[in-house]
Design a protein around this motif. Sequence first.
Motif, mmCIF file in Angstrom:
data_model
loop_
_atom_site.group_PDB
_atom_site.id
_atom_site.type_symbol
_atom_site.label_atom_id
_atom_site.label_comp_id
_atom_site.label_asym_id
_atom_site.label_seq_id
_atom_site.Cartn_x
_atom_site.Cartn_y
_atom_site.Cartn_z
ATOM 1 N N VAL A 106 0.836 -1.208 0.000
ATOM 2 C CA VAL A 106 0.000 0.000 0.000
ATOM 3 C C VAL A 106 0.866 1.252 0.000
ATOM 4 N N ALA A 107 1.967 1.240 0.747
ATOM 5 C CA ALA A 107 2.879 2.388 0.746
ATOM 6 C C ALA A 107 3.451 2.617 -0.646
ATOM 7 N N ALA A 108 3.809 1.532 -1.333
ATOM 8 C CA ALA A 108 4.334 1.652 -2.697
ATOM 9 C C ALA A 108 3.286 2.223 -3.634
ATOM 10 N N ASN A 109 2.047 1.766 -3.517
ATOM 11 C CA ASN A 109 0.977 2.265 -4.390
ATOM 12 C C ASN A 109 0.583 3.693 -4.039
ATOM 13 N N THR A 110 0.667 4.062 -2.770
ATOM 14 C CA THR A 110 0.367 5.442 -2.368
ATOM 15 C C THR A 110 1.424 6.394 -2.921
ATOM 16 N N ALA A 111 2.683 5.989 -2.857
ATOM 17 C CA ALA A 111 3.744 6.812 -3.444
ATOM 18 C C ALA A 111 3.538 6.964 -4.944
ATOM 19 N N THR A 112 3.127 5.877 -5.599
ATOM 20 C CA THR A 112 2.831 5.930 -7.028
ATOM 21 C C THR A 112 1.702 6.910 -7.306
ATOM 22 N N LEU A 113 0.727 6.940 -6.428
ATOM 23 C CA LEU A 113 -0.418 7.831 -6.583
ATOM 24 C C LEU A 113 0.015 9.293 -6.618
ATOM 25 N N PHE A 114 0.942 9.666 -5.749
ATOM 26 C CA PHE A 114 1.322 11.067 -5.628
ATOM 27 C C PHE A 114 2.504 11.474 -6.516
ATOM 28 N N LEU A 115 3.279 10.507 -6.978
ATOM 29 C CA LEU A 115 4.481 10.854 -7.737
ATOM 30 C C LEU A 115 4.376 10.549 -9.226
#
Length: 242
Positions: A106-115
């Motif tokens: 989830v942390a990896a996908n959240t970072a993908t969401l914002f970057l």
Amino acid sequence: MFTRSESFKQFLRHYPVVSIIVSIHIVLYLLTILPFLPNKWLFEHFAGVNLYIFEGEYWRLITPIFMHSGFSHVLFNSFSLVLFGPALEQILGKGKFIFVYLAAGVAANTATLFLEPLTYIHVGASGAIFGLFGFFAAIIMFRKDMISYANSQLILTITIISVIMTFLQPNINVVAHLFGLLAGFLIGAALLSNKKRPVFSFTRSSSSRFRNQRPSLKEIEPSKLLLLGIIIILALVGFLFR
């Protein structure tokens, strides 16, 4: 630690979480390729699409962890999980392993969401698997008694190679790999740095084996710090110049 000698039934019994996750990978992949099923429906509703997540479809932060875009993709991620997941499942226990795996994903996908751009689409368990690498790195840094010298060098070498390949292969979610690795390391640091209370349980034979194989602090500390430094440098350089 990373070699598998169990039979198929023994593997299923000893590592149920890893077995279930790999089974989900396979079932979802088959559902996307079978001609008599609406295979595009799964990607349309469960792939990570930044625009849809911003519009409120927050389940897309979790579901991409279990979906893959091709045979080589699902094969590599499932093989990596079978290779490196069982050791952590045994060390952490089922509940903590699920938490670490999903939290890193989830942390990896959240970072993908914002970057990444709003139109960015992604699937795959790579961010969660890199989270396992990060957790192993935390074990090496904070609890050297839990892993042998040979295994620590093996996992650090594989982590470095994986980070390098992140920037050499096409169509890779670089952000997910790097932030999954970072999330796993930070979770591990939080759980392992408090030595006053035991976080994990071991069998007597496995823990004594790790202690007997562990070299002195002076012998291993510089090499581990150097390898971790190389991982961080490669990650930063690749991220800035990709």
